[in-house]
Write a protein that holds these residues in place. Structure first.
Motif, PDB file in Angstrom:
ATOM      1  N   ILE A   1       0.857  -1.185   0.000  1.00 35.04           N
ATOM      2  CA  ILE A   1       0.000   0.000   0.000  1.00 35.04           C
ATOM      3  C   ILE A   1       0.894   1.236   0.000  1.00 35.04           C
ATOM      4  O   ILE A   1       1.909   1.282   0.685  1.00 35.04           O
ATOM      5  N   GLN A   2       0.521   2.207  -0.803  1.00 33.69           N
ATOM      6  CA  GLN A   2       1.326   3.415  -0.934  1.00 33.69           C
ATOM      7  C   GLN A   2       0.429   4.641  -0.834  1.00 33.69           C
ATOM      8  O   GLN A   2      -0.725   4.618  -1.275  1.00 33.69           O
ATOM      9  N   THR A   3       0.964   5.705  -0.289  1.00 29.66           N
ATOM     10  CA  THR A   3       0.281   6.999  -0.302  1.00 29.66           C
ATOM     11  C   THR A   3       1.182   7.988  -1.033  1.00 29.66           C
ATOM     12  O   THR A   3       2.299   7.654  -1.444  1.00 29.66           O
ATOM     13  N   ALA A   4       0.700   9.209  -1.188  1.00 30.43           N
ATOM     14  CA  ALA A   4       1.521  10.230  -1.834  1.00 30.43           C
ATOM     15  C   ALA A   4       2.789  10.503  -1.031  1.00 30.43           C
ATOM     16  O   ALA A   4       3.818  10.880  -1.590  1.00 30.43           O
ATOM     17  N   ALA A   5       2.716  10.325   0.284  1.00 31.69           N
ATOM     18  CA  ALA A   5       3.894  10.476   1.144  1.00 31.69           C
ATOM     19  C   ALA A   5       4.526   9.099   1.316  1.00 31.69           C
ATOM     20  O   ALA A   5       4.250   8.382   2.274  1.00 31.69           O
ATOM     21  N   LYS A   6       5.335   8.693   0.359  1.00 32.00           N
ATOM     22  CA  LYS A   6       5.859   7.332   0.327  1.00 32.00           C
ATOM     23  C   LYS A   6       6.704   7.029   1.557  1.00 32.00           C
ATOM     24  O   LYS A   6       7.509   7.836   2.003  1.00 32.00           O
ATOM     25  N   GLY A   7       6.472   5.829   2.094  1.00 35.54           N
ATOM     26  CA  GLY A   7       7.261   5.391   3.236  1.00 35.54           C
ATOM     27  C   GLY A   7       6.752   5.856   4.576  1.00 35.54           C
ATOM     28  O   GLY A   7       7.290   5.475   5.610  1.00 35.54           O
ATOM     29  N   ARG A   8       5.712   6.680   4.592  1.00 40.14           N
ATOM     30  CA  ARG A   8       5.169   7.175   5.857  1.00 40.14           C
ATOM     31  C   ARG A   8       3.914   6.394   6.232  1.00 40.14           C
ATOM     32  O   ARG A   8       3.252   5.816   5.378  1.00 40.14           O
ATOM     33  N   PRO A   9       3.568   6.391   7.513  1.00 37.17           N
ATOM     34  CA  PRO A   9       2.357   5.665   7.933  1.00 37.17           C
ATOM     35  C   PRO A   9       1.099   6.239   7.300  1.00 37.17           C
ATOM     36  O   PRO A   9       1.058   7.410   6.907  1.00 37.17           O
ATOM     37  N   LEU A  10       0.069   5.402   7.218  1.00 36.53           N
ATOM     38  CA  LEU A  10      -1.233   5.881   6.778  1.00 36.53           C
ATOM     39  C   LEU A  10      -1.801   6.813   7.842  1.00 36.53           C
ATOM     40  O   LEU A  10      -1.694   6.536   9.036  1.00 36.53           O
ATOM     41  N   PRO A  11      -2.413   7.919   7.456  1.00 37.47           N
ATOM     42  CA  PRO A  11      -3.032   8.798   8.458  1.00 37.47           C
ATOM     43  C   PRO A  11      -4.236   8.129   9.103  1.00 37.47           C
ATOM     44  O   PRO A  11      -4.954   7.361   8.465  1.00 37.47           O
ATOM     45  N   ILE A  12      -4.449   8.403  10.391  1.00 42.17           N
ATOM     46  CA  ILE A  12      -5.590   7.878  11.126  1.00 42.17           C
ATOM     47  C   ILE A  12      -6.461   9.051  11.573  1.00 42.17           C
ATOM     48  O   ILE A  12      -5.962  10.025  12.147  1.00 42.17           O
ATOM     49  N   VAL A  13      -7.755   8.963  11.313  1.00 43.30           N
ATOM     50  CA  VAL A  13      -8.698   9.991  11.760  1.00 43.30           C
ATOM     51  C   VAL A  13      -9.194   9.593  13.147  1.00 43.30           C
ATOM     52  O   VAL A  13      -9.724   8.502  13.342  1.00 43.30           O
ATOM     53  N   MET A  14      -9.023  10.488  14.114  1.00 44.17           N
ATOM     54  CA  MET A  14      -9.322  10.187  15.511  1.00 44.17           C
ATOM     55  C   MET A  14     -10.640  10.824  15.957  1.00 44.17           C
ATOM     56  O   MET A  14     -11.277  11.576  15.228  1.00 44.17           O
ATOM     57  N   GLN A  15     -11.018  10.525  17.210  1.00 41.16           N
ATOM     58  CA  GLN A  15     -12.244  11.081  17.804  1.00 41.16           C
ATOM     59  C   GLN A  15     -12.234  12.597  17.824  1.00 41.16           C
ATOM     60  O   GLN A  15     -13.246  13.244  17.581  1.00 41.16           O
ATOM     61  N   GLN A  16     -11.088  13.187  18.158  1.00 39.53           N
ATOM     62  CA  GLN A  16     -10.986  14.641  18.316  1.00 39.53           C
ATOM     63  C   GLN A  16      -9.981  15.179  17.302  1.00 39.53           C
ATOM     64  O   GLN A  16      -8.817  15.424  17.626  1.00 39.53           O
ATOM     65  N   PRO A  17     -10.395  15.374  16.058  1.00 38.31           N
ATOM     66  CA  PRO A  17      -9.463  15.767  14.998  1.00 38.31           C
ATOM     67  C   PRO A  17      -8.822  17.125  15.225  1.00 38.31           C
ATOM     68  O   PRO A  17      -7.717  17.384  14.754  1.00 38.31           O
ATOM     69  N   GLU A  18      -9.512  18.007  15.977  1.00 37.18           N
ATOM     70  CA  GLU A  18      -8.950  19.344  16.195  1.00 37.18           C
ATOM     71  C   GLU A  18      -7.616  19.307  16.927  1.00 37.18           C
ATOM     72  O   GLU A  18      -6.806  20.230  16.819  1.00 37.18           O
ATOM     73  N   ALA A  19      -7.370  18.208  17.658  1.00 39.93           N
ATOM     74  CA  ALA A  19      -6.096  18.095  18.382  1.00 39.93           C
ATOM     75  C   ALA A  19      -4.911  18.052  17.423  1.00 39.93           C
ATOM     76  O   ALA A  19      -3.804  18.457  17.780  1.00 39.93           O
TER      77      ALA A  19
END
Length: 288
Positions: free
Chosen positions: A80-98
């Motif tokens: 699996i690849q994202t535009a930011a190669k080699g970095r973790p997949l982003p996770i959306v959390m309960q409190q995104p404003e943090a």
């Protein structure tokens, strides 16, 4: 942990993952919070990851997403690849404003892409298109402080889309939202899933289940169920309250409770309805 990359429809394969954080205090016993977990995630799946607080589901999601987790052992095979190669997949959390760093939705996504070192000339348009894809096109330059909780969740999801992530990890993102906002966020994520994005949806709310979802349930660090909803709600006999759902003390959706009551009265609906839509369809077809 070792990582191997394969070119297959399998996006992530976790093999015998155990997480036992290092001992911080003298005399403290080292305890595994995730125990021998193996999961294979295929492209295009919707996985509802269920579990009570402390069950280990969020830790498993972090390992799957590629984050470094202290005390983790086992093997993760990732394709699996994202535009930011080699970095973790982003996770959306309960409190995104943090985790928000911009003053507006557009600025927040732009800064996220800059932090992940995407090509500068691509960033402005990627940010705008991602925000429009989740219904935030009219609020590109609105102050973050004036957004509702659901709108902030959509901004966070847009950030993942802008990163070209083929897999979204959402950790109890509706836990603190009202029903209207929860419905809006769910609608947007379901739409992304229909477009081909793989989704790991972490929740404790069974009313968020839909037909064809794959359920993975965790308890005390271990996987105790991995299958489809019909099996999750299945009882061995009409009067036996022994479904996996009930044994794990989850509150079933209203439609499922109605279907169980009908079973007790000799009315067997198939497939088992656990949403209002499925219940209406099953009742309409009953006896045909």
């Amino acid at each position: 942990m070792g990582e191997i990359f394969l070119e297959q429809a399998i996006q992530i394969e976790m093999k015998k993952i155990t997480v036992a954080p290092p001992i911080m205090l003298e005399g403290q016993m080292r305890r595994a919070i995730v125990k021998d977990v193996s999961i294979t995630i295929h492209q295009g799946e919707w996985i509802t990851l269920l579990g009570r607080n402390g069950s280990g589901k969020s830790t498993v999601a972090k390992v799957a997403a590629g984050y470094r987790v202290a005390g983790a052992a086992g093997q993760v095979i990732r394709n699996i690849q994202t535009a930011a190669k080699g970095r973790p997949l982003p996770i959306v959390m309960q409190q995104p404003e943090a985790g928000m760093i911009g003053a507006t939705p557009w600025e927040d996504v732009v800064l996220m892409l800059e932090q992940n070192e995407l090509p500068g000339d691509e960033i402005p348009l990627k940010a705008e298109l991602a925000l429009r894809s989740v219904g935030m096109g009219e609020r590109l330059h609105q102050s973050i402080e004036t957004l509702s909780g659901g709108q902030k969740q959509l901004v966070a999801i847009a950030g993942c889309i802008a990163m070209s992530s083929p897999l979204l990890v959402l950790d109890e993102v509706t836990a603190m939202l009202d029903p209207e906002a929860s419905s809006s966020v769910m609608e947007q994520v379901r739409g992304l899933h229909k477009s081909g994005v793989t989704v790991i949806w972490i929740t404790q709310k069974l009313e968020e289940l839909q037909e064809a979802d794959r359920i993975i349930a965790m308890d005390e660090g271990a996987i105790v169920f991995d299958g489809q909803a019909e099996t999750w709600f299945a009882r061995t006999a009409p009067l036996q309250k022994d479904s996996i759902c009930e044994r794990l003390c989850f509150e079933a959706p209203y439609a499922a409770q109605v279907a169980w009551e009908l079973q007790e009265q000799g009315v067997q609906l198939s497939p088992f309805p656990f949403t209002a839509e499925l219940l209406a369809k099953a009742v309409k077809q009953y006896g045909r």
